[in-house]
Design a protein around this motif. Structure first.
Motif, PDB file in Angstrom:
ATOM      1  N   GLU A 100     -47.200 -24.055 -20.820  1.00 34.88           N
ATOM      2  CA  GLU A 100     -45.826 -24.292 -21.259  1.00 34.88           C
ATOM      3  C   GLU A 100     -44.758 -23.943 -20.221  1.00 34.88           C
ATOM      4  O   GLU A 100     -43.586 -24.199 -20.441  1.00 34.88           O
ATOM      5  CB  GLU A 100     -45.548 -23.512 -22.553  1.00 34.88           C
ATOM      6  N   ASP A 101     -45.134 -23.335 -19.113  1.00 36.46           N
ATOM      7  CA  ASP A 101     -44.162 -22.923 -18.100  1.00 36.46           C
ATOM      8  C   ASP A 101     -44.103 -23.975 -16.987  1.00 36.46           C
ATOM      9  O   ASP A 101     -45.145 -24.434 -16.496  1.00 36.46           O
ATOM     10  CB  ASP A 101     -44.565 -21.565 -17.511  1.00 36.46           C
ATOM     11  N   ALA A 102     -42.883 -24.333 -16.578  1.00 35.35           N
ATOM     12  CA  ALA A 102     -42.719 -25.378 -15.557  1.00 35.35           C
ATOM     13  C   ALA A 102     -43.368 -24.980 -14.239  1.00 35.35           C
ATOM     14  O   ALA A 102     -44.041 -25.793 -13.592  1.00 35.35           O
ATOM     15  CB  ALA A 102     -41.230 -25.679 -15.360  1.00 35.35           C
ATOM     16  N   GLY A 103     -43.187 -23.731 -13.814  1.00 35.33           N
ATOM     17  CA  GLY A 103     -43.781 -23.269 -12.559  1.00 35.33           C
ATOM     18  C   GLY A 103     -45.295 -23.293 -12.613  1.00 35.33           C
ATOM     19  O   GLY A 103     -45.955 -23.684 -11.635  1.00 35.33           O
ATOM     20  N   LEU A 104     -45.864 -22.885 -13.747  1.00 37.79           N
ATOM     21  CA  LEU A 104     -47.322 -22.890 -13.896  1.00 37.79           C
ATOM     22  C   LEU A 104     -47.862 -24.315 -13.868  1.00 37.79           C
ATOM     23  O   LEU A 104     -48.936 -24.577 -13.304  1.00 37.79           O
ATOM     24  CB  LEU A 104     -47.701 -22.191 -15.197  1.00 37.79           C
ATOM     25  N   ARG A 105     -47.129 -25.263 -14.444  1.00 38.23           N
ATOM     26  CA  ARG A 105     -47.578 -26.656 -14.434  1.00 38.23           C
ATOM     27  C   ARG A 105     -47.681 -27.173 -13.004  1.00 38.23           C
ATOM     28  O   ARG A 105     -48.635 -27.876 -12.650  1.00 38.23           O
ATOM     29  CB  ARG A 105     -46.633 -27.536 -15.264  1.00 38.23           C
ATOM     30  N   GLU A 106     -46.720 -26.813 -12.169  1.00 37.60           N
ATOM     31  CA  GLU A 106     -46.764 -27.256 -10.771  1.00 37.60           C
ATOM     32  C   GLU A 106     -47.885 -26.559 -10.013  1.00 37.60           C
ATOM     33  O   GLU A 106     -48.530 -27.165  -9.146  1.00 37.60           O
ATOM     34  CB  GLU A 106     -45.406 -26.997 -10.101  1.00 37.60           C
ATOM     35  N   ARG A 107     -48.156 -25.304 -10.315  1.00 33.97           N
ATOM     36  CA  ARG A 107     -49.269 -24.592  -9.681  1.00 33.97           C
ATOM     37  C   ARG A 107     -50.601 -25.266 -10.041  1.00 33.97           C
ATOM     38  O   ARG A 107     -51.457 -25.491  -9.186  1.00 33.97           O
ATOM     39  CB  ARG A 107     -49.315 -23.136 -10.170  1.00 33.97           C
ATOM     40  N   THR A 108     -50.747 -25.566 -11.324  1.00 33.72           N
ATOM     41  CA  THR A 108     -51.981 -26.192 -11.779  1.00 33.72           C
ATOM     42  C   THR A 108     -52.161 -27.569 -11.141  1.00 33.72           C
ATOM     43  O   THR A 108     -53.284 -27.968 -10.792  1.00 33.72           O
ATOM     44  CB  THR A 108     -51.974 -26.314 -13.316  1.00 33.72           C
ATOM     45  N   LYS A 109     -51.069 -28.280 -10.962  1.00 31.23           N
ATOM     46  CA  LYS A 109     -51.145 -29.596 -10.318  1.00 31.23           C
ATOM     47  C   LYS A 109     -51.665 -29.473  -8.890  1.00 31.23           C
ATOM     48  O   LYS A 109     -52.498 -30.288  -8.447  1.00 31.23           O
ATOM     49  CB  LYS A 109     -49.755 -30.241 -10.341  1.00 31.23           C
ATOM     50  N   LEU A 110     -51.218 -28.439  -8.170  1.00 32.01           N
ATOM     51  CA  LEU A 110     -51.717 -28.206  -6.810  1.00 32.01           C
ATOM     52  C   LEU A 110     -53.210 -27.861  -6.834  1.00 32.01           C
ATOM     53  O   LEU A 110     -53.989 -28.348  -6.005  1.00 32.01           O
ATOM     54  CB  LEU A 110     -50.933 -27.077  -6.141  1.00 32.01           C
ATOM     55  N   VAL A 111     -53.599 -27.010  -7.780  1.00 38.49           N
ATOM     56  CA  VAL A 111     -55.012 -26.620  -7.882  1.00 38.49           C
ATOM     57  C   VAL A 111     -55.873 -27.826  -8.228  1.00 38.49           C
ATOM     58  O   VAL A 111     -56.944 -28.042  -7.639  1.00 38.49           O
ATOM     59  CB  VAL A 111     -55.186 -25.513  -8.946  1.00 38.49           C
TER      60      VAL A 111
ATOM     61  N   SER B 258     -55.518 -30.792  -7.474  1.00 40.88           N
ATOM     62  CA  SER B 258     -55.617 -31.813  -6.417  1.00 40.88           C
ATOM     63  C   SER B 258     -57.046 -31.898  -5.884  1.00 40.88           C
ATOM     64  O   SER B 258     -57.421 -32.890  -5.252  1.00 40.88           O
ATOM     65  CB  SER B 258     -54.629 -31.525  -5.284  1.00 40.88           C
ATOM     66  N   MET B 259     -57.865 -30.882  -6.148  1.00 41.06           N
ATOM     67  CA  MET B 259     -59.289 -30.917  -5.788  1.00 41.06           C
ATOM     68  C   MET B 259     -59.990 -32.091  -6.477  1.00 41.06           C
ATOM     69  O   MET B 259     -60.975 -32.626  -5.966  1.00 41.06           O
ATOM     70  CB  MET B 259     -59.951 -29.597  -6.179  1.00 41.06           C
ATOM     71  N   TYR B 260     -59.466 -32.516  -7.631  1.00 36.88           N
ATOM     72  CA  TYR B 260     -60.080 -33.606  -8.379  1.00 36.88           C
ATOM     73  C   TYR B 260     -59.354 -34.934  -8.154  1.00 36.88           C
ATOM     74  O   TYR B 260     -59.576 -35.890  -8.891  1.00 36.88           O
ATOM     75  CB  TYR B 260     -60.091 -33.261  -9.870  1.00 36.88           C
TER      76      TYR B 260
ATOM     77  N   LYS C 157     -56.905 -28.405   0.919  1.00 36.05           N
ATOM     78  CA  LYS C 157     -57.072 -27.069   1.485  1.00 36.05           C
ATOM     79  C   LYS C 157     -55.710 -26.409   1.723  1.00 36.05           C
ATOM     80  O   LYS C 157     -55.522 -25.228   1.402  1.00 36.05           O
ATOM     81  CB  LYS C 157     -57.849 -27.149   2.801  1.00 36.05           C
ATOM     82  N   ARG C 158     -54.761 -27.169   2.231  1.00 35.21           N
ATOM     83  CA  ARG C 158     -53.414 -26.612   2.468  1.00 35.21           C
ATOM     84  C   ARG C 158     -52.759 -26.217   1.146  1.00 35.21           C
ATOM     85  O   ARG C 158     -52.072 -25.202   1.073  1.00 35.21           O
ATOM     86  CB  ARG C 158     -52.542 -27.623   3.217  1.00 35.21           C
ATOM     87  N   ASN C 159     -52.955 -27.038   0.106  1.00 30.92           N
ATOM     88  CA  ASN C 159     -52.399 -26.698  -1.213  1.00 30.92           C
ATOM     89  C   ASN C 159     -52.926 -25.354  -1.704  1.00 30.92           C
ATOM     90  O   ASN C 159     -52.170 -24.521  -2.214  1.00 30.92           O
ATOM     91  CB  ASN C 159     -52.760 -27.784  -2.230  1.00 30.92           C
ATOM     92  N   LEU C 160     -54.236 -25.144  -1.554  1.00 21.77           N
ATOM     93  CA  LEU C 160     -54.845 -23.902  -2.019  1.00 21.77           C
ATOM     94  C   LEU C 160     -54.428 -22.722  -1.159  1.00 21.77           C
ATOM     95  O   LEU C 160     -54.176 -21.618  -1.676  1.00 21.77           O
ATOM     96  CB  LEU C 160     -56.368 -24.046  -2.037  1.00 21.77           C
TER      97      LEU C 160
END
Length: 738
Positions: free
Chosen positions: A635-646, A648-650, A659-662
Motif C-alpha cells: 500500500e505504500d508508494a515507495g515500497l511499490r517502486e522498490r518492489t518494481k525494481l526487485v 525487474s529480475m522477472y 544488477k544495477r537496480n539491486l
C-alpha cells in the motif's frame, strides 16, 4: 504416521420505550477432529438478590430480564460453536499442534508472516517498551530505511497481543504454573525430529487462539444483531445458521488468522449493531454515540481498508437522509462521531496521511456541509427528485474535489494504486502495479460460482425477496411524498411520535438495504470483498422473521412454520458445505523453504540484505531476522517502486540493468524462484507479460529469469539452490565478478 512423545513442560509460557431501545431484548409483539476439546467448568456464584439488583438498574421487568438472559445464553452458545469450528478447521488443515516453531512461522505466508514478525519482535525483546521501540524504529523491513511500522502497517493488534502474552507468561511464570506442553515429533522420511509445543505459553498458539476467540465473540454479536434487527430470537438463529451454511463465502479467518480483517471485522459487526440501535431510537443517548465511536475506532485501527467500508456506510446513511428516512440532527450526530473517530485514529496512527486524504474523510466533510446548507438547497431547487439529485451530485463532486485537493496539498500518493485499480475495472487501463493486483484471483471480478452457491443455500433468493419488499414500500413512500408535496418523510417525525417511530423503523431497513447494495457492488468488482457481502446477506436474511415485513403471511405461528420450512431447505446444501469443510484434512510441510531458511541462518551474516518475491521476503524476515528491501504490504508508494525494481529480475531487461537496480537498493542476496518466472494465472498475467506493459522495447526477448535459472553468471553467483529456490549473490563491485 506422526509419532508424538512427551518431552517437557514449559513454565513460562423500566419503561416500554427503554425495552424497545435495548439491542438485546426483542421488542414486544415482534416476533472429524484429532484431539478432543478440553472443557472448563462454569460456576454460577450470582445469587437472586444480585440478579434482581441488576434487573432493577437496567429497568427491566422480570419477563424482559428472562428474555435478555435467554438471548445472551444463545449468543454465548453460538459464539462457542463458531470458536470451536474455527479452531478445528485450522488444526485439521495445518496439523498446527504438531508443527515446530519454524514450521508454524512458515505457515504464516505473505502478509501474515510480516504482521506476525512484529508480534515476535515485541515478545522476544528485553522488555515490552524495548520491543515497541524496535517496531517503531524498524531497520529490517525496508533496508536501509528506518520506518515506524506501527504507523505503516496497522500493527495495534500485534502490540496488544504481545503485551497480553508477556503479562500472561510473566504472571504464570511467577507462580510456577506451566503454560505449554512440548513434544518431540518424529517426521519420518529420514527427516530430523523437531520440537513442537502447544498451550497458551507458545507464542503462535497464543496468537491464533486470541484471533479465534475474537471471531467467536463476533458470532455472538451476529446472533444479537439478527435478533434485534428482526425483532425475534429466531432471526438471530437464521443469521447464524446462514453464516455457518455459507461459511466458506463468509470468512477466511480459519485459514489466515493474522490478516487485518480477522481483527477488524468483528468490530464492524458491533459498530453496525450499535448504528442500528441509534437509527431505531428517537433520541439516542451520548453513551450510544460514544460506544459507536469506540467500535468505529477499533475497526479502523487494525485495517487500512476500513476507510473504504465506512465510506459505503456514510454514503448509505446519506442516501437515507436524502430520501427523508433519517433526520438531519441524527445524521449530523453520526457524522460528528465519525469525524472524532477519524481524528483520534489519525493521532494514534502517528499522522498517517492516507486517513486525511481518503474519500471517506472528504465525504464526511462534504455531507456535513450539504446538510448544514439544506435550507439553501430548498430555496434554490424544487422539492422532490430535483433536490435529491442535486444533493447527490453535490456530494460526489465535492468529495472528489476535496480528496484530490487534500492529496495535492499533503503530497500523498500512497493510495494512487486504488484509483488505478478502480479505473482498470471499467476501462482497458493497466499498469505494473494494477496488474499486480488484478492478476490475483481475490482482486478479480466475482466468479460466477459465488452467486450459484448463494442460490443453493437460498441465501440469494431470501435477500432478493427482503430487498424487494423494502424497495416496494420505499417507492410507495416516495410516491406519496411527491404527490403530497412534503419536504421529507422525516418531517412527520417532528409532528407525531408514532409516525416518527414508523419512519425510523423504515429508515433502518432502507439503510441496511442500501448497505447491502454497496457491499454487493464492492464484491462484484473485487471478489475478496464478498467477505463483507455474505455476512450482511446473513443479517438481512433474519428479516424473514420480521412481523413488520412478513406479517402478511399470517399469525406468528404460521410465519414461524414458513421460516422453519425455509431453514430445512437451506440445511440440505448448508450441511453439505459444512461437511466439505470438516473433510479438509492436511498437514503443513514446506521442506524446500525450510532448507532455504536454515541455510540463511547458518551461512549469512545477521545483517545480510535480501530481496525476492514478496511472500518469501516475509518468511525471511520472520524466521531469520535478516534485513529485506521489499515485502507484501503493497500500500505504500515507495515500497511499490522498490518492489518494481526487485521484480525487474522477472523482466526481459539485460542482466546488467537488473544488477544495477539491486545494487542501488543495497541487496546482497536475491532469492530466485522459477515458478515466478513461468507461473501464469491467466493470459497476460505471468511476470514477464506484466513487465511487457512497462517495458515494451524488450517485448519478445527471453526473460532474464530464464537465463539466470540456467546459468547465473556473469552477473550473479549462485550460492544455494534446491528444487524451488536459488540464492544469487549480488556483487558489490565489478571485480567480484571475475
Amino acid at each position: 504416521m506422526v509419532a508424538k512423545a512427551k518431552k517437557q513442560t514449559g513454565k513460562s509460557p423500566a419503561t416500554q420505550t427503554d425495552r424497545d431501545r435495548s439491542p438485546l431484548v426483542s421488542p414486544p409483539g415482534k416476533s472429524n477432529v484429532r484431539r478432543p476439546g478440553r472443557e472448563g467448568k462454569v460456576f454460577n456464584s450470582t445469587h437472586s438478590n444480585g440478579l434482581s439488583g441488576i434487573r432493577h438498574k437496567l429497568g427491566l421487568t422480570p419477563s424482559a430480564a428472562a428474555k435478555l438472559g435467554i438471548t445472551l445464553l444463545l449468543a454465548a452458545l453460538t459464539g462457542y460453536l463458531h470458536w470451536y469450528h474455527l479452531t478445528q478447521l485450522f488444526e485439521n488443515d495445518r496439523h498446527f499442534s504438531h508443527l515446530s516453531n519454524l514450521e508454524k512461522e512458515m505457515a504464516f505466508r505473505t502478509e501474515m508472516g510480516l504482521y506476525y514478525s512484529y508480534y515476535k519482535t515485541i515478545i522476544e525483546a528485553p522488555s515490552f517498551l524495548d520491543g515497541l521501540h524496535m517496531v517503531m524504529n524498524d531497520r529490517l523491513t525496508e533496508h536501509p530505511l528506518v520506518i515506524n511500522t506501527l504507523k505503516r502497517f496497522n500493527l495495534y493488534p500485534e502490540v496488544v497481543l504481545a503485551s497480553w502474552y508477556r503479562m500472561y507468561t510473566g504472571v504464570m511464570g511467577y507462580f510456577g504454573i506451566p503454560t505449554k506442553m512440548c513434544w518431540s515429533i518424529n517426521r519420518g522420511e529420514g527427516l530430523t525430529p523437531v520440537d513442537s509445543c502447544e498451550g497458551m505459553g507458545d507464542p503462535a498458539y497464543f496468537y491464533v487462539a486470541c484471533v479465534f476467540l475474537l471471531n467467536g465473540m463476533m458470532m455472538s454479536i451476529f446472533f444479537m444483531y439478527g435478533s434485534y434487527l428482526s425483532g425475534s430470537r429466531l432471526g438471530g438463529v437464521i443469521t447464524t445458521l446462514c453464516f455457518f451454511f455459507n461459511h466458506g463465502e463468509s470468512t477466511r479467518v480459519m485459514w489466515t488468522p493474522p490478516l487485518r480483517e480477522s481483527f477488524a471485522y468483528p468490530f464492524l459487526v458491533l459498530q453496525m449493531l450499535l448504528l442500528t440501535y441509534i437509527l431505531r431510537t428517537r433520541n439516542p443517548s451520548r453513551t450510544a454515540m460514544v460506544a459507536l465511536g469506540i467500535s468505529n475506532l477499533c475497526f479502523m485501527l487494525p485495517w487500512q481498508f476500513a476507510q473504504f467500508v465506512l465510506l459505503t456506510q456514510v454514503a448509505s446513511l446519506f442516501a437515507s437522509y436524502i430520501l427523508g428516512y433519517l433526520a438531519a440532527a441524527k445524521m449530523q450526530s453520526i457524522l460528528v462521531t465519525h469525524m472524532i473517530t477519524l481524528g483520534v485514529c489519525f493521532v494514534l496512527m502517528f499522522g498517517n496521511s492516507m486517513l486525511l486524504t481518503s474519500f471517506y474523510a472528504s465525504s464526511l466533510v462534504s455531507i456535513w456541509v450539504i446538510i448544514a446548507m439544506r435550507e439553501r438547497f430548498a430555496q434554490v431547487f424544487r422539492q422532490g427528485i430535483v433536490i435529491w439529485v442535486m444533493q447527490g451530485l453535490a456530494w460526489v463532486g465535492s468529495t472528489v474535489l476535496l480528496k484530490f485537493l487534500l492529496s495535492t496539498v499533503l503530497g500523498a500518493s500512497d493510495d494512487a494504486h486504488i484509483s488505478g485499480l478502480i479505473k482498470s475495472k471499467f476501462t482497458s487501463y493497466k499498469d505494473f502495479h494494477t496488474l499486480m493486483y488484478t492478476c490475483a484471483a481475490e482482486f478479480d471480478f466475482m466468479e460466477l460460482e459465488t452467486p450459484v452457491r448463494y442460490l443453493k443455500t437460498l441465501l440469494l433468493p431470501i435477500n432478493v425477496l427482503v430487498v424487494a419488499l423494502i424497495a416496494g414500500r420505499t417507492i410507495q413512500d416516495i410516491v406519496r411524498c411527491l404527490r403530497h408535496g412534503e419536504k421529507t418523510l422525516a418531517k412527520t417525525e417532528d409532528a407525531d411520535e408514532a409516525a416518527g417511530s414508523e419512519i425510523a423503523a423504515k429508515g433502518e431497513l432502507v439503510y441496511h438495504s442500501l448497505q447491502l447494495v454497496a457491499f454487493a457492488v464492492l464484491a462484484i468488482l473485487i471478489m475478496r470483498l464478498k467477505l463483507f457481502l455474505t455476512p450482511h446477506m446473513c443479517i438481512m436474511a433474519s428479516l424473514i422473521c420480521s412481523r413488520q415485513l412478513f406479517g402478511w403471511i399470517g399469525e406468528k405461528f404460521k410465519q414461524h412454520t414458513v421460516v422453519f420450512a425455509v431453514l430445512a431447505i437451506m440445511a440440505i446444501q448448508g450441511m453439505t458445505n459444512l461437511q466439505a469443510q470438516w473433510a479438509i484434512i492436511g498437514e503443513f510441510s514446506n521442506l524446500p523453504q525450510e532448507e532455504l531458511l536454515d541455510w540463511i541462518q547458518e551461512n549469512t551474516r545477521p545483517n545480510a540484505v535480501f530481496a525476492g518475491a514478496m511472500p518469501t521476503m516475509a518468511s525471511v524476515k520472520l524466521s531469520t531476522g535478516r534485513p529485506i528491501v521489499n515485502h507484501p504490504h503493497y500500500e505504500d508508494a515507495g515500497l511499490r517502486e522498490r518492489t518494481k525494481l526487485v521484480y525487474s529480475m522477472y523482466s526481459r531487461m539485460s542482466g546488467e540493468t537488473v544488477k544495477r537496480n539491486l545494487m542501488k537498493l543495497g541487496v546482497e542476496f536475491f532469492i530466485l524462484e522459477d515458478s515466478w518466472c513461468t507461473r501464469r494465472t491467466r493470459p497476460g498475467c505471468s511476470m514477464p507479460e506484466i513487465w511487457d506493459i512497462e517495458d515494451p522495447q524488450n517485448v519478445g526477448k527471453t526473460p532474464l529469469c530464464t537465463h539466470i535459472s540456467r546459468n547465473s553468471r556473469p552477473h550473479f553467483t549462485t550460492v544455494f539452490s534446491n528444487d524451488i529456490y536459488k540464492v544469487l549473490k549480488v556483487p558489490k563491485a565489478t571485480k567480484d565478478l571475475r
